[in-house]
Write a protein that holds these residues in place. Structure first.
Motif, PDB file in Angstrom:
ATOM      1  N   VAL A 218     -37.274 -19.369  67.329  1.00 20.77           N
ATOM      2  CA  VAL A 218     -37.372 -18.048  67.958  1.00 20.77           C
ATOM      3  C   VAL A 218     -36.809 -16.973  67.024  1.00 20.77           C
ATOM      4  O   VAL A 218     -37.426 -15.920  66.816  1.00 20.77           O
ATOM      5  N   VAL A 219     -35.645 -17.216  66.416  1.00 24.76           N
ATOM      6  CA  VAL A 219     -35.009 -16.185  65.585  1.00 24.76           C
ATOM      7  C   VAL A 219     -35.701 -16.085  64.226  1.00 24.76           C
ATOM      8  O   VAL A 219     -35.926 -14.984  63.713  1.00 24.76           O
TER       9      VAL A 219
ATOM     10  N   ILE B  58     -36.608 -12.806  62.196  1.00 26.04           N
ATOM     11  CA  ILE B  58     -35.769 -12.543  61.014  1.00 26.04           C
ATOM     12  C   ILE B  58     -35.984 -13.680  60.021  1.00 26.04           C
ATOM     13  O   ILE B  58     -35.245 -14.678  60.026  1.00 26.04           O
ATOM     14  N   PRO B  59     -37.023 -13.584  59.180  1.00 25.27           N
ATOM     15  CA  PRO B  59     -37.311 -14.686  58.260  1.00 25.27           C
ATOM     16  C   PRO B  59     -36.113 -14.976  57.364  1.00 25.27           C
ATOM     17  O   PRO B  59     -35.454 -14.051  56.888  1.00 25.27           O
ATOM     18  N   GLY B  60     -35.843 -16.265  57.189  1.00 25.96           N
ATOM     19  CA  GLY B  60     -34.753 -16.670  56.298  1.00 25.96           C
ATOM     20  C   GLY B  60     -33.569 -17.270  57.016  1.00 25.96           C
ATOM     21  O   GLY B  60     -32.810 -18.026  56.416  1.00 25.96           O
TER      22      GLY B  60
ATOM     23  N   ASP C  82     -26.380 -11.429  55.481  1.00 27.52           N
ATOM     24  CA  ASP C  82     -27.082 -10.180  55.789  1.00 27.52           C
ATOM     25  C   ASP C  82     -28.583 -10.424  55.785  1.00 27.52           C
ATOM     26  O   ASP C  82     -29.113 -11.052  54.872  1.00 27.52           O
ATOM     27  N   PHE C  83     -29.258  -9.891  56.800  1.00 26.53           N
ATOM     28  CA  PHE C  83     -30.712  -9.989  56.891  1.00 26.53           C
ATOM     29  C   PHE C  83     -31.235  -8.622  57.333  1.00 26.53           C
ATOM     30  O   PHE C  83     -30.461  -7.685  57.540  1.00 26.53           O
ATOM     31  N   GLU C  84     -32.558  -8.525  57.445  1.00 20.96           N
ATOM     32  CA  GLU C  84     -33.139  -7.272  57.918  1.00 20.96           C
ATOM     33  C   GLU C  84     -34.065  -7.532  59.074  1.00 20.96           C
ATOM     34  O   GLU C  84     -34.743  -8.564  59.135  1.00 20.96           O
ATOM     35  N   TRP C  85     -34.059  -6.624  60.029  1.00 28.78           N
ATOM     36  CA  TRP C  85     -35.073  -6.643  61.069  1.00 28.78           C
ATOM     37  C   TRP C  85     -35.617  -5.231  61.204  1.00 28.78           C
ATOM     38  O   TRP C  85     -34.860  -4.295  61.484  1.00 28.78           O
TER      39      TRP C  85
ATOM     40  N   VAL D  66     -29.090  -6.405  59.731  1.00 29.23           N
ATOM     41  CA  VAL D  66     -28.521  -7.252  60.786  1.00 29.23           C
ATOM     42  C   VAL D  66     -27.668  -8.313  60.105  1.00 29.23           C
ATOM     43  O   VAL D  66     -27.978  -8.747  58.985  1.00 29.23           O
ATOM     44  N   PHE D  67     -26.571  -8.683  60.767  1.00 32.74           N
ATOM     45  CA  PHE D  67     -25.726  -9.737  60.221  1.00 32.74           C
ATOM     46  C   PHE D  67     -25.831 -10.934  61.163  1.00 32.74           C
ATOM     47  O   PHE D  67     -25.607 -10.811  62.366  1.00 32.74           O
TER      48      PHE D  67
END
Lengths: 125, 374
Positions: B163-164, B168-170, B181-184, B189-190
């Protein structure tokens, strides 16, 4: 013909002659959520009006069930031991708690009928 | 956990309007108006989380970044956890302690990249003001940046990774107790792979302004249902995880709370945290009482405050959390007992409304953990 009366604590008593079947209302089962255990009184126990007669446990909490009127416990619903979810599925039917011999029919006059209870629930919203 | 009175003004999380739209039953919790359950009910929410996945709004929890030279070593003066050895992107569980070794709060610490050192802290809603005041008072040389405008969303369960990852790929490359740290949608987003259910899952910290849209996207996945605080409590109980204010507080130390695993060998030896003397003594001599799990023969739950006794009725302790475990299909509880009764298998009784319910000391978790350790 059986008549049903409700308390402000959301118990009901279905009256047939001098025998009353006691349980909790649909509103009560909904508010409690999934019932996982019901502690029932011993057959033969004398309960006072408003006295603790049973305990119903949901996943979240334990709640006391009070006797709508005074009387002697004649029979308890043993099915609830293995299938407490009946209280949620059919509170006014298969989910009954106990049958009592009503000591004083005049105590029923202080309880609410179906229409009065429906009005009472509206005041809680 | 302290519940606020109804006269107090309740705070709202960024997902408050969504909870109301979803038909949640709301109640005050730690000063916030929080969802206790949704129309599906606690039982279904609990079982669905273990079978597929659930979304939890945990935005009421405290989030902050502690930053400055030697931030890890400085934080170690307040907690017994090993923070200095924490690698970048790794998360650790520890506790703020009183000078007597009592637990002020429990918290998660993740080391972020950067120089000077940066630590991301997540702590309990009811204790965040106390925690942040403590950090400001004791570590004035560091900067504490408290996030007032960020949501925290937990997604838990075996399908959480699918689902996540879809949004949020990765994140599937993270392992348990790792974050990054990721991006949406161009927002930072952390994400940490952690949680409070015993299942695999994530906690996602994101700007408050993005939270509702993000949550709705998660919930549009057929495997993801919203889960209230009721099921959050039964899930963490089955997982054997402590709830602050119930299983641990300022009168309990981490050793009697059976949290020894969260204190490394170096920190046990070196000390240098509040209450180190008491804790080193407790480690050397074994404490007078210990937190244990309890299982029951019957279906009747034994809840917080119920006394624990020997089979012949001598009181030896008290339950601090207890209820019905939907996945266990039986009641379970945790509480403190005198040490001589703490071995798994010991027969005891729980004194519920004048009746002695037969119980047994049991290992926790009651339901096996399913963390993704990679």
């Amino acid at each position: 013909m059986a008549t049903i009366r409700y308390t402000k604590d959301h118990e009901y008593i279905r009256v047939d002659g001098d025998i009353g079947t006691v349980g909790i209302s649909d509103h009560a089962q909904h508010a409690l959520g999934d019932v996982v255990f019901v502690e029932l009184p011993a057959v033969g126990k004398k309960v006072a009006q408003g006295g603790e007669a049973a305990v119903v446990e949901s996943v979240k909490a334990a709640s006391e069930v009070y006797a709508p009127v005074a009387g002697e416990v004649l029979e308890v619903n043993g099915e609830l031991e293995g299938a407490p979810a009946k209280v949620n599925e059919d509170p006014l039917g298969d989910g009954w708690f106990m049958k009592i011999r009503i000591a004083d029919a005049a105590q029923l006059d202080g309880l609410m009928d179906e229409a009065a209870y429906a009005e009472f629930l509206k005041t809680l919203e | 956990m302290a519940e606020s009175s109804s006269t107090e003004t309740l705070a709202f999380t960024p997902l408050h309007a969504l909870h109301l739209r979803l038909g949640a039953r709301m109640a005050p919790f730690a000063g916030y108006d929080m969802p206790i359950q949704y129309p599906t009910g606690v039982m279904t929410e609990h079982l669905h989380t273990r079978e597929k996945c659930g979304l939890f709004d945990v935005s009421h929890m405290g989030q902050a970044i502690l930053e400055g030279p030697n931030a890890a070593a400085r934080l170690e003066t307040l907690v017994p956890g090993d923070i200095v050895s924490l690698a970048v992107g790794r998360t650790r569980y520890t506790q703020f302690l009183t000078p007597e070794g009592g637990i002020i709060d429990d918290l998660m610490v993740t080391r972020l990249p950067g120089d000077p050192e940066r630590l991301f802290i997540v702590c309990n809603a009811a204790r965040k003001d106390v925690d942040f005041a403590l950090l400001r008072e004791k570590l004035p040389d560091l900067t504490l940046d408290v996030f007032e405008d960020r949501a925290l969303i937990a997604v838990q369960g075996p399908k959480a990774v699918d689902v996540v990852e879809g949004l949020i790929p990765g994140v599937q490359s993270l392992v348990f107790m790792q974050g990054g740290d990721f991006e949406w949608r161009d927002s930072p987003v952390f994400v940490t792979r952690s949680g409070y259910t015993g299942e695999d899952g994530y906690e996602i910290s994101l700007p408050a302004s993005q939270a509702e849209t993000f949550a709705e996207r998660l919930l549009s996945h057929p495997d993801c249902l919203p889960i209230g605080l009721g099921a959050r409590d039964s899930l963490r109980l089955e997982a054997g995880l402590c709830l602050y204010g119930h299983d641990i507080d300022e009168t309990t130390d981490p050793i009697e709370a059976a949290l020894n695993w969260s204190i490394s060998k170096r920190r046990r030896t070196e000390g240098g945290f509040p209450g180190a003397a008491r804790i080193q003594k407790a480690l050397a001599e074994a404490p007078a009482r210990l937190r244990v799990g309890l299982t029951f023969e019957g279906r009747q739950p034994a809840r917080e405050g119920v006394e624990i006794a020997t089979p012949d009725g001598r009181v030896i302790g008290k339950i601090t959390s207890g209820g019905f475990g939907p996945s266990l299909g039986a009641p379970c509880a945790m509480g403190y007992v005198a040490r001589e009764f703490s071995a798994p298998g010991t027969e005891v009784a729980a004194l519920v409304r004048g009746k002695a319910l037969p119980a047994r000391v049991a290992k926790t978790p009651f339901v096996p953990n399913r963390y993704h350790k990679g």
